[in-house]
Design a protein around this motif. Structure first.
Motif, mmCIF file in Angstrom:
data_model
loop_
_atom_site.group_PDB
_atom_site.id
_atom_site.type_symbol
_atom_site.label_atom_id
_atom_site.label_comp_id
_atom_site.label_asym_id
_atom_site.label_seq_id
_atom_site.Cartn_x
_atom_site.Cartn_y
_atom_site.Cartn_z
ATOM 1 N N PRO A 1 0.800 -1.339 0.117
ATOM 2 C CA PRO A 1 0.008 -0.138 0.034
ATOM 3 C C PRO A 1 0.864 1.350 -0.048
ATOM 4 O O PRO A 1 1.928 1.414 0.543
ATOM 5 C CB PRO A 1 -0.696 -0.192 1.178
ATOM 6 C CG PRO A 1 -0.082 -0.889 2.277
ATOM 7 C CD PRO A 1 0.652 -1.852 1.229
ATOM 8 N N ASP A 2 0.238 2.287 -0.475
ATOM 9 C CA ASP A 2 0.899 3.566 -0.411
ATOM 10 C C ASP A 2 0.741 4.157 0.905
ATOM 11 O O ASP A 2 -0.318 4.021 1.570
ATOM 12 C CB ASP A 2 0.019 4.547 -1.556
ATOM 13 C CG ASP A 2 0.643 6.126 -1.228
ATOM 14 O OD1 ASP A 2 1.632 6.577 -2.031
ATOM 15 O OD2 ASP A 2 0.032 6.657 -0.441
ATOM 16 N N PRO A 3 1.879 4.592 1.512
ATOM 17 C CA PRO A 3 1.911 4.991 2.687
ATOM 18 C C PRO A 3 0.899 6.072 2.934
ATOM 19 O O PRO A 3 0.325 6.187 4.276
ATOM 20 C CB PRO A 3 3.444 5.932 3.011
ATOM 21 C CG PRO A 3 4.246 5.231 1.746
ATOM 22 C CD PRO A 3 3.194 5.000 0.900
ATOM 23 N N HIS A 4 0.580 7.136 2.221
ATOM 24 C CA HIS A 4 -0.377 8.002 2.515
ATOM 25 C C HIS A 4 -1.801 7.315 2.651
ATOM 26 O O HIS A 4 -2.497 7.630 3.538
ATOM 27 C CB HIS A 4 -0.416 9.128 1.582
ATOM 28 C CG HIS A 4 -1.750 10.180 1.197
ATOM 29 N ND1 HIS A 4 -1.613 11.041 2.292
ATOM 30 C CD2 HIS A 4 -2.712 10.090 0.608
ATOM 31 C CE1 HIS A 4 -2.760 11.853 2.023
ATOM 32 N NE2 HIS A 4 -3.312 11.247 1.328
ATOM 33 N N GLU A 5 -2.148 6.375 1.584
ATOM 34 C CA GLU A 5 -3.517 5.835 1.728
ATOM 35 C C GLU A 5 -3.518 4.927 3.000
ATOM 36 O O GLU A 5 -4.572 4.855 3.395
ATOM 37 C CB GLU A 5 -3.645 4.878 0.620
ATOM 38 C CG GLU A 5 -3.678 5.604 -0.702
ATOM 39 C CD GLU A 5 -3.954 4.804 -2.113
ATOM 40 O OE1 GLU A 5 -4.627 5.108 -3.112
ATOM 41 O OE2 GLU A 5 -4.062 3.619 -1.705
#
Length: 656
Positions: free
Chosen positions: A240-244
């Motif tokens: 997963p993307d860290p922001h998401e």
């Protein structure tokens, strides 16, 4: 010594037909995930006609066509690079068998399907749609009309006045994730590589079609040896993307009544243990779609059963009051969302963990685009240091509701009179008492999917095999063959049950012959209820009064209310080579099912079912499903049904 290319003397080549080159290429493709390597295309199904017999057919013969190899290997094939051949009876059914195999193989291994041109090719369309809708890989190799057009038209050619390059194979474009027509031998090289890329792509897989003009199949070409090198296709686990991820953590931590909706992506990712660890840490309840059922065992404390129109009262009530719906690997279809009416809390938000951005954004969800297992691992770790767990009162609420639903299941499965004809749910109850975690149940259409979703007690991650993305009648028997082939080599073989009603059986019994030919221990259960029971019930609910849903003789007025048709499906199955066990009572059925489970060859259990009463029958739908009702009608049943429709549709909402 291999010849060399005139254009590049340093590059060795091999002279083969296009078909021979394709088969040799396919035999050397592998997938790899988590250190496990296996053949990407492990066998080819085929029915031969003039459009593929001299091309792909001849190439398969040279490639060691039998199930366990054989022949001289042809085209330089060693034993490890043979291409087993499987003989089908119906082109659509061959695709279903390939899909069953791919699902049982975790989408890491697939089958190819070759057909002739014309009807052989168009018969692939339904199976291709099923594969693509369910995100399951299958390689389709239909023959095509001449690329060189020596005569125009040729047999089975579709003539389109405005486009000379259109053939019936173009019907496969909208149901394929990748489509190409190989009009020159050398065009196969980039097309074959693209085909493998799509088949091995967890976010983009489905049906892949390489249309093969019959003249090009037989045309020779000097192929670079590099084309036949073993090639590994890594099946990625997207993190997963860290922001998401951080947004997802905030959403979970703020939720007081969260609910997980487990979809088929959990199974495809082999994320069941990761999901169990996540629920152990958070105590969030888990409801399942048809494809996701089995993500947790039925007796896991957090499992609350199926969700949506065919779901349990427990799961659906939790969905109505949830303030956060966490989808994992689901498409959020209308059955799951009760046509947009189920997630009714005004404050509800949706968080969706999915390998594809297309699905992750459905219902205006907060997206977490990642592999299901990788995403759950990251979410579990991120929450671990922040002390999140649902309130104990919420846990007590859903575990108590789960216990109450189990009492309803027991009532549906109960068989108080062993001499009576069993109801459909009692058939499931007798199976439930017999099977272990080794057994696999396959179904796709009719009233059985609803009963199974509500009532079946899933004991292992792959026991529940219900195809409900396309809900295709006729899927079950060939899919069971594919599942049996995927489990080949295991001793003892896992019991595989194909459950069908009489309507489904009549759609596609042809692959019984294949099961007999291969001596596969298929366990077929045929439930005879003399018509389309599922659509009959739906017809009644929408004011169509069961019109055209019973298998009966015509009456004096031209309707279908006469005696049941004298169709003997048991005799039909026996005529195709199956051993058939007839059961007329509950006791008969219990004995027959046990005997079938122990059988070493293909065996059919045939039973006529009784219409259940409101006590012994399955629980009614716990959530709505949108089937539009006639807005104007003269018959009272339709008028009343429209009033109910208007009431239900008013509850639909857009999640924005």
């Amino acid at each position: 010594m291999s010849p060399t290319s005139p254009a590049n003397p340093a590059c060795p080549t091999r002279r083969l037909t296009t078909a021979q080159a394709l088969v040799a290429f396919l035999a050397r493709q592998y997938t790899e995930r988590d250190g496990r390597r296996q053949r990407l295309i492990s066998a080819t199904w085929g029915i031969f006609g003039h459009g593929n017999v001299a091309g792909i057919g001849q190439a398969l013969m040279e490639a060691g066509g039998g199930r366990s190899g054989g022949g001289n290997g042809g085209a330089g094939n060693g034993a490890a690079h043979r291409m087993p051949y499987l003989q089908g009876r119906n082109e659509q059914a061959m695709v279903h068998a390939a899909v069953g195999y791919a699902r049982q193989s975790g989408r890491l291994s697939a089958h190819a399907v070759t057909t002739s041109i014309g009807p052989g090719a168009t018969n692939l369309v339904t199976g291709a749609a099923l594969a693509t809708i369910n995100r399951l890989p299958v390689l389709l190799l239909p023959g095509d009309t001449f690329a060189t057009r020596p005569a125009d038209p040729v047999l089975q050619q579709l003539e389109v006045e405005y486009a000379g390059d259109v053939s019936v194979n173009d019907c496969l474009r909208p149901v394929s994730r990748y489509f190409d027509r190989i009009t020159r031998p050398e065009a196969l090289i980039p097309a074959a590589l693209q085909a493998m890329r799509v088949l091995a792509d967890p976010a983009g897989t489905g049906a892949v079609t390489l249309a093969l003009p019959q003249d090009v199949q037989a045309e020779a070409y000097d192929w670079p040896e590099e084309f036949f090198a073993e090639r590994d296709w890594h099946v990625r686990r997207t993190a997963p993307d860290p922001h998401e991820l951080e947004a997802a953590v905030r959403a979970v931590r703020s939720a007081r009544r969260p609910l997980i909706v487990a979809g088929g992506g959990i199974r495809h990712s082999a994320a069941e243990e990761t999901l169990a660890a996540f629920t152990a840490a958070t105590r969030i309840p888990v409801a399942s779609t048809q494809a996701g059922k089995g993500a947790l065992r039925h007796d896991h404390p957090a499992d609350v059963g199926g969700i949506g129109h065919t779901g349990t009262a427990t799961a659906d009530e939790l969905a109505r009051t949830a303030d956060l719906v966490i989808g994992i690997g689901t498409r959020f279809s209308d059955f799951t969302t009760a046509s947009g009416t189920l997630f009714a809390n005004p404050a509800v938000r949706v968080l969706h963990l999915n390998i594809t951005g297309f699905d992750a954004h459905k219902l205006a969800a907060l997206p977490l685009v990642a592999d299901a297992r990788a995403g759950l691992e990251a979410l579990t770790a991120a929450l671990a240091g922040r002390g999140y767990r649902v309130d104990p009162a919420y846990e007590t609420e859903y575990t108590g509701a789960k216990e109450a639903w189990e009492e309803r299941v027991e009532a549906s499965f109960a068989t108080p009179d062993p001499t009576a004809r069993p109801t459909q749910t009692q058939v499931l109850g007798l199976l439930d008492a017999l099977v272990t975690e080794d057994d696999i149940l396959i179904n796709a259409a009719g009233s059985l999917p609803g009963d199974l979703h509500k009532l079946w007690r899933t004991r292992s991650r792959d026991q529940y095999h219900v195809e409900y993305g396309y809900s295709c009648m006729g899927y079950e028997i060939p899919a069971a063959i594919g599942v049996l082939l995927a489990a080949e080599g295991r001793t003892p073989r896992r019991p595989v049950w194909a459950l069908v009603g009489d309507g489904t059986y009549l759609m596609n019994p042809t692959e019984i012959v294949t099961a007999v030919q291969e001596n596969l221990p298929l366990k077929l259960v045929v439930l005879q209820n003399h018509g389309y029971a599922s659509i009959g019930g739906l017809s009644e609910s929408v004011g169509a009064e069961r019109f055209g849903t019973a298998y009966r003789h015509r009456d004096a007025d031209g309707g279908f209310t006469g005696p049941p048709l004298p169709v003997d499906l048991a005799a039909n199955a026996a005529s195709l080579g199956m051993r058939v066990l007839r059961a007329t009572t509950v006791d008969d059925l219990r004995t027959a099912l046990s005997e079938a489970r122990d059988a070493g060859g293909p065996t059919c259990v045939y039973v006529e079912t009784e219409t259940p009463d409101t006590v012994s029958g399955p629980p009614p739908a716990q959530a709505w499903w949108d089937v539009p009702v006639a807005e104007t009608a003269s018959r009272p049943a339709a008028v009343k049904a429209r009033e109910e429709y208007d009431r239900q549709v008013a509850a639909r909402r857009r999640h924005l």
